[in-house]
Design a protein around this motif. Sequence first.
Motif, PDB file in Angstrom:
ATOM      1  N   TYR A  29      37.619  42.288  51.398  1.00 25.86           N
ATOM      2  CA  TYR A  29      37.139  43.592  52.061  1.00 25.86           C
ATOM      3  C   TYR A  29      37.841  43.939  53.289  1.00 25.86           C
ATOM      4  O   TYR A  29      38.310  45.136  53.576  1.00 25.86           O
ATOM      5  CB  TYR A  29      35.689  43.307  52.361  1.00 25.86           C
ATOM      6  N   ASP A  30      37.847  43.001  54.350  1.00 34.10           N
ATOM      7  CA  ASP A  30      38.491  43.260  55.764  1.00 34.10           C
ATOM      8  C   ASP A  30      40.078  43.669  55.248  1.00 34.10           C
ATOM      9  O   ASP A  30      40.461  44.721  56.015  1.00 34.10           O
ATOM     10  CB  ASP A  30      38.534  41.883  56.374  1.00 34.10           C
ATOM     11  N   ALA A  31      40.718  42.966  54.546  1.00 30.55           N
ATOM     12  CA  ALA A  31      42.096  43.274  54.076  1.00 30.55           C
ATOM     13  C   ALA A  31      42.238  44.762  53.925  1.00 30.55           C
ATOM     14  O   ALA A  31      43.244  45.492  54.171  1.00 30.55           O
ATOM     15  CB  ALA A  31      42.724  42.288  53.254  1.00 30.55           C
ATOM     16  N   ILE A  32      41.496  45.097  52.883  1.00 32.78           N
ATOM     17  CA  ILE A  32      41.446  46.457  51.966  1.00 32.78           C
ATOM     18  C   ILE A  32      40.865  47.594  52.911  1.00 32.78           C
ATOM     19  O   ILE A  32      41.646  48.556  53.182  1.00 32.78           O
ATOM     20  CB  ILE A  32      40.737  46.169  50.714  1.00 32.78           C
ATOM     21  N   GLU A  33      39.693  47.248  53.784  1.00 27.84           N
ATOM     22  CA  GLU A  33      39.019  48.466  54.013  1.00 27.84           C
ATOM     23  C   GLU A  33      39.635  48.934  55.667  1.00 27.84           C
ATOM     24  O   GLU A  33      39.669  50.005  56.048  1.00 27.84           O
ATOM     25  CB  GLU A  33      37.608  48.257  53.879  1.00 27.84           C
ATOM     26  N   ARG A  34      39.750  47.623  56.246  1.00 30.09           N
ATOM     27  CA  ARG A  34      40.153  47.983  57.610  1.00 30.09           C
ATOM     28  C   ARG A  34      41.688  47.837  57.940  1.00 30.09           C
ATOM     29  O   ARG A  34      42.170  48.497  58.749  1.00 30.09           O
ATOM     30  CB  ARG A  34      39.505  46.613  58.453  1.00 30.09           C
ATOM     31  N   GLN A  35      42.308  46.886  56.825  1.00 34.73           N
ATOM     32  CA  GLN A  35      43.943  46.881  57.250  1.00 34.73           C
ATOM     33  C   GLN A  35      44.779  47.844  56.204  1.00 34.73           C
ATOM     34  O   GLN A  35      45.815  47.409  56.184  1.00 34.73           O
ATOM     35  CB  GLN A  35      44.257  45.445  57.397  1.00 34.73           C
ATOM     36  N   GLY A  36      44.097  48.375  55.120  1.00 32.10           N
ATOM     37  CA  GLY A  36      44.920  49.032  54.185  1.00 32.10           C
ATOM     38  C   GLY A  36      45.782  48.368  53.295  1.00 32.10           C
ATOM     39  O   GLY A  36      46.715  48.966  53.050  1.00 32.10           O
ATOM     40  N   ALA A  37      45.435  47.233  52.755  1.00 34.84           N
ATOM     41  CA  ALA A  37      46.010  46.431  51.943  1.00 34.84           C
ATOM     42  C   ALA A  37      46.391  46.999  50.576  1.00 34.84           C
ATOM     43  O   ALA A  37      45.432  47.775  50.136  1.00 34.84           O
ATOM     44  CB  ALA A  37      45.579  45.086  51.689  1.00 34.84           C
ATOM     45  N   ASP A  38      47.534  47.065  50.105  1.00 32.88           N
ATOM     46  CA  ASP A  38      47.588  47.547  48.788  1.00 32.88           C
ATOM     47  C   ASP A  38      47.220  46.790  47.691  1.00 32.88           C
ATOM     48  O   ASP A  38      46.958  47.031  46.596  1.00 32.88           O
ATOM     49  CB  ASP A  38      49.107  48.014  48.745  1.00 32.88           C
ATOM     50  N   ALA A  39      47.112  45.319  48.014  1.00 36.08           N
ATOM     51  CA  ALA A  39      46.764  44.367  46.974  1.00 36.08           C
ATOM     52  C   ALA A  39      46.256  43.067  47.930  1.00 36.08           C
ATOM     53  O   ALA A  39      46.608  42.884  48.924  1.00 36.08           O
ATOM     54  CB  ALA A  39      47.807  44.245  45.873  1.00 36.08           C
ATOM     55  N   VAL A  40      45.422  42.221  47.081  1.00 33.25           N
ATOM     56  CA  VAL A  40      45.317  40.947  47.898  1.00 33.25           C
ATOM     57  C   VAL A  40      45.646  39.671  46.975  1.00 33.25           C
ATOM     58  O   VAL A  40      45.797  39.729  45.651  1.00 33.25           O
ATOM     59  CB  VAL A  40      43.692  40.928  47.965  1.00 33.25           C
ATOM     60  N   LEU A  41      46.040  38.573  47.691  1.00 30.11           N
ATOM     61  CA  LEU A  41      46.643  37.578  47.023  1.00 30.11           C
ATOM     62  C   LEU A  41      45.867  36.490  47.436  1.00 30.11           C
ATOM     63  O   LEU A  41      45.732  36.141  48.772  1.00 30.11           O
ATOM     64  CB  LEU A  41      48.116  37.331  47.520  1.00 30.11           C
ATOM     65  N   TRP A  42      45.167  35.550  46.592  1.00 32.15           N
ATOM     66  CA  TRP A  42      44.443  34.323  46.624  1.00 32.15           C
ATOM     67  C   TRP A  42      45.283  33.156  46.598  1.00 32.15           C
ATOM     68  O   TRP A  42      46.409  33.465  45.761  1.00 32.15           O
ATOM     69  CB  TRP A  42      43.127  34.220  46.004  1.00 32.15           C
ATOM     70  N   SER A  43      44.970  32.048  46.858  1.00 32.97           N
ATOM     71  CA  SER A  43      45.989  30.936  46.745  1.00 32.97           C
ATOM     72  C   SER A  43      45.790  30.199  45.279  1.00 32.97           C
ATOM     73  O   SER A  43      44.987  30.604  44.623  1.00 32.97           O
ATOM     74  CB  SER A  43      45.784  29.768  47.860  1.00 32.97           C
ATOM     75  N   GLU A  44      46.592  29.020  45.174  1.00 26.34           N
ATOM     76  CA  GLU A  44      46.561  28.382  44.043  1.00 26.34           C
ATOM     77  C   GLU A  44      45.200  27.783  43.601  1.00 26.34           C
ATOM     78  O   GLU A  44      44.535  27.165  44.497  1.00 26.34           O
ATOM     79  CB  GLU A  44      47.626  27.187  44.261  1.00 26.34           C
ATOM     80  N   THR A  45      44.850  27.959  42.257  1.00 26.13           N
ATOM     81  CA  THR A  45      43.692  27.469  41.766  1.00 26.13           C
ATOM     82  C   THR A  45      42.419  27.544  42.538  1.00 26.13           C
ATOM     83  O   THR A  45      41.469  26.800  42.686  1.00 26.13           O
ATOM     84  CB  THR A  45      43.569  25.976  41.266  1.00 26.13           C
ATOM     85  N   ILE A  46      42.485  28.864  43.296  1.00 24.93           N
ATOM     86  CA  ILE A  46      41.129  29.010  44.280  1.00 24.93           C
ATOM     87  C   ILE A  46      39.821  29.358  43.386  1.00 24.93           C
ATOM     88  O   ILE A  46      38.919  29.311  43.930  1.00 24.93           O
ATOM     89  CB  ILE A  46      41.299  29.994  45.163  1.00 24.93           C
ATOM     90  N   TYR A  47      40.125  29.983  42.134  1.00 26.41           N
ATOM     91  CA  TYR A  47      39.050  30.036  41.378  1.00 26.41           C
ATOM     92  C   TYR A  47      39.078  28.804  40.273  1.00 26.41           C
ATOM     93  O   TYR A  47      39.742  28.871  39.197  1.00 26.41           O
ATOM     94  CB  TYR A  47      39.095  31.280  40.524  1.00 26.41           C
ATOM     95  N   PRO A  48      38.490  27.789  40.681  1.00 25.47           N
ATOM     96  CA  PRO A  48      38.665  26.479  39.976  1.00 25.47           C
ATOM     97  C   PRO A  48      38.235  26.474  38.439  1.00 25.47           C
ATOM     98  O   PRO A  48      37.503  25.467  37.981  1.00 25.47           O
ATOM     99  CB  PRO A  48      38.285  25.704  40.807  1.00 25.47           C
ATOM    100  N   THR A  49      38.310  27.497  37.590  1.00 25.48           N
ATOM    101  CA  THR A  49      37.998  27.349  36.242  1.00 25.48           C
ATOM    102  C   THR A  49      38.900  28.452  35.497  1.00 25.48           C
ATOM    103  O   THR A  49      39.537  29.066  36.022  1.00 25.48           O
ATOM    104  CB  THR A  49      36.329  27.695  36.090  1.00 25.48           C
ATOM    105  N   THR A  50      38.413  28.589  34.293  1.00 22.90           N
ATOM    106  CA  THR A  50      39.238  29.303  33.418  1.00 22.90           C
ATOM    107  C   THR A  50      39.005  30.827  33.596  1.00 22.90           C
ATOM    108  O   THR A  50      37.640  31.105  33.252  1.00 22.90           O
ATOM    109  CB  THR A  50      39.337  28.923  31.993  1.00 22.90           C
ATOM    110  N   PHE A  51      39.626  31.784  33.789  1.00 28.59           N
ATOM    111  CA  PHE A  51      39.296  33.146  34.015  1.00 28.59           C
ATOM    112  C   PHE A  51      39.599  33.907  32.723  1.00 28.59           C
ATOM    113  O   PHE A  51      40.608  33.890  32.149  1.00 28.59           O
ATOM    114  CB  PHE A  51      39.836  34.128  34.981  1.00 28.59           C
TER     115      PHE A  51
END
Length: 805
Positions: A252-274
Motif C-alpha cells: 500500500y505504501d509503495a503504490i499509494e505514497r510512492q506511485g509504484a506501477d507494480a509490486v514485487l514480493w520475494s521467493e515463496t513468500i506465499y508458502p502454499t499453492t496459489f
Amino acid sequence: MLALVAGALLLAGYARGGPGWPLGFVALLPWLWLLDRRRSLAGTLLVAYAMTLALVLAGFYWFGFAIGRFTQLGPVAGMALLLVFAPLLQPQLLAFALLRRAVRLRQGPLAGALAGAAAWVGTEWLLLKPLGDTLGHGLYPSVWLRQGADLGGAVGLTVVLLLVNEALNAALAGRSRGARALAAPLALAVLPPLLLAAYGQAVLGRPVAAQDPPLRIGLIQANIADLEARRQAQGSHEVVRELLDTHFAMSYDAIERQGADAVLWSETIYPTTFGRPKSEAGAAFDREILAIVDAARVPFVFGTYDSDGEGEYNAAVVVEPGRGLVGFYRKTRLFPLTEQVPAWLDGPNLRRWLPWVGHWQPGTGARVLPLRLRDGRELPVQPLICRDAVDPGLAIAAARLGARALLTMSNDAWFSEHPLGAELHQAVAAFRSIETRLPQFRVTTNGFSAVIDATGAVRAGALMNERSLVVGALPVPQPPRTLAVAWGDWVGPAALVLLVLLLGAAPALRALATAGKASAPADEAAALPAPVALLPPAARWTAAALRVLARASLLGLGVALLLDEALRTQTLAQMRIAGALVLAPEAAAACLLAAYRSQVSIGQGALVFTRGRQRLELPLQQLAGLQPWRWPLPGAGVTVQLASGQPWPFGVAVRDTGALARAVAAAGGPAPPPRHAYARAREAVRPGRLGHPLAKFGALPLLLALPAFHLHQHIAYGSGVGEYLAFGLQAYLQAFAIWWSAWAIGVLLLAALLRVVIEATALPAALLRPGQAVPLRRGLERGALGLLYLGLPAWLLLRVSGLSA
C-alpha cells in the motif's frame, strides 16, 4: 604451502569486491608458480586439490556457515562438509591443472596457458556449479571492465583474468633473459584490460534514445525469515497471516505514497499453492490476495508454489487487477540436495538421513509474462527465482523472447549472519542485466534487494537484515541485441572446441628439440613436377576478388543466421544465398585457375612450364629470386623476380612455395628467401583425404543428412519413405536434396568457424614459438577434422536419440 596461502589471501581480497578487484589479475600467480614446479602427475593433482580447498575457504567460507545453519548441524560440521565437497564446488581447478600440464609438456607455455583457460571455462559450462560462480564475477566493482560481459558473459571476463595471470607468470619466469624477453608477455598482460576498459567506456558513453515512461516497481523486503521455526511456534495459518498483512501494508505504501506501477514480493513468500488451494483456508487467502490486487489497481508479482501431476514447483505468479491470475513461471535451476534430489539418489534412506531435502520439480526454462501497468502499457517481463539468476542462458533466452525487464526474487536468509554470500548473489544477478542490457528489479526476503540498471549499477537498494521498502524507476527501451544474446552462452563451448584442437595436436608433438626437425622431411618431399597456375595479373586479381567475395559472403551468411531467427528456418533462402554469393564465386575462381593450369619442372638449367604441347622455359640464370605473395590470393604463390630487376609478367600460383623455391635453389638458381614460421606451417601441413572439399562438404553432409532425413520422414509421414508414397519420387528426392544442402551449409559454416579458430591460434603461436608452428598447426588441423567427422555425428546421434525417446 606459502604459495597456496598467498594465493588464497589474494583471492580472498579479490572476492570481497570493492577496491580489491585489481587483485584478480595477479591472484593466481602463486598457484601458477607452484603448478609449474610440479614434475609428476600426482604432484599436480595434489596441488589442484589443495587449490580447491584454498579457494572455497578464501572466497566461500560463508557457505560453510550457511550449510551448518540450514542443516542444523552447526558451523563446524558445515565447514567440514564445505571442505569435503570442495572439488565438486570448484571442479574447474582440477581440469585446469591437469589439462594445462598435459598440453604444456608437449606444446609449451603458450598452448598450455590456452588449454588451461579453455579447460577452466569449459568445465564451468559443462557443470553448472551450485553457486554459479566464475572468476570474472569479481570484476563487478569495475564499472568499465564489467561492461565486456555483454560480449561473452562473465566467463569471458574469466578468460581475460586467466590469460593475464598466465602472461604475468611467463614474464616472471623469463625475467632473467632481459627486457626484450619481457616485452611480449607484459604486452599480452596489459592489452586485454585496456581494451576492456575502452570498450566499457564506449558502452557507457552511448547516447540514450527516446523512450517510454520508466518502469517504477516497489520491492517488498519484509525481513521475515526462518519460516519453519515460525511455523512450529505460531502455526502455519498465523505465519501466512503475518506474511500477508506485512506485505499488504508495505505494498500500500509503495503504490499509494510512492506511485509504484507494480509490486514485487520475494521467493515463496506465499508458502502454499496459489490458484490451486489445498484447503478452505488457502482458498480464502487466495481470494484475499485477488481482492487486494483489484483494489490496488496495479499488478503484483510474488513467489509461491505451483503444482500439477508431476509434483510441486517453486514458482512466480503474475496477478493483474480485474483479470486475476495471468500466469506462472516455474523455477528452472533448483539447488541440489535442498530443493531437489536426482531420482537415482532419492529414497527413504536418504530422506531419513537428510530430512530437509526438498521435493520440487524443475521448470522448463524461460517464460516471458505480460505485465499490464496502471497506464495501460503492457511490458513483457521475465521472472527469475534465486539460482535461476546464476544461469546466463535463462536471461539470454528471455531477451530473445522479447522480455523488457527481469524480475528477480530470492530468499537469501541463508546468509543472514554472513552477508558476503548475499553480496555475491546480487553481483552475479547484476551480470544478467549487463549481458542482456535488460533492467532488473531484484527482491529478497531479508537483503540485498536492489534496482539494477542495464549497466549493472545498483540505483536503489536495501541493506541486509532490515525491513525495507525499495522503490525505483528504470527506463525500459527496446534493448540492443548484444553479442551475448545473439550467440548465447558461447564462451564455454568455444573453449571446449579450442581444447579439442589443442589436444588433437598431442600425437604430432614430441620433444621441442625434435619438433622443428620433424617438419623438414615433409617440406623436402614435395618434388617437381608440380601443378601450378600461370596467371597474368588480370586473371590473378579477378580470381582473388571472386574468392574474397565468396569468403566474405560466407561470413555474412553466418552473421545473418545468428541475428535473423526467421532466416534460420528458411532453408531455401539459405541455399539461394549460399549458391549465389558463396558457391558461384568460388566455382568461377576455380574455373579461372583451371584455365591457366600447367605443370612446372626443372630441366637443362631452366624452369619449365608445360600445358599439353605448350612449353615455356625460363633460364635459372635469369632469375633473381622467387618472392612469395604478401597476400595469398587467390591462393599461395610467388612472383618471379628477374635478374634485370623487373618482375616476370606471370604470377605462379602453387600450393607449396617453399618447396618450389628450394628446388630452384638446388638446381643452381637463387637462394630461397627467408619465410615466416606461420607461412611455412601453412604449407607444410597438407589437408589429406578427409580435408578434401568433396569429402568435407559433399560426403560428410550426405552421411549426416541420411539419418536426419529418415527421422523426419517418420515424424512427418509415418514411414521412412512416406513422402515418396504420398507425393512421388520427384518430391521425395527434392526434399532429400534440400536436407543434404542444409547440412552442407551447416558443415561449411562450422568449418569456416574452425578455420578462424585455427588461424587465430596458429598466428600468435608462430610469433611466440616459431619452432612449434608446424606441429601445432598439424594438431589443430587434426582436431578440427575430428570435430567435423566425429563431433557432428555424435551431436546428431544425441539429437536423434532424444527425439526418438
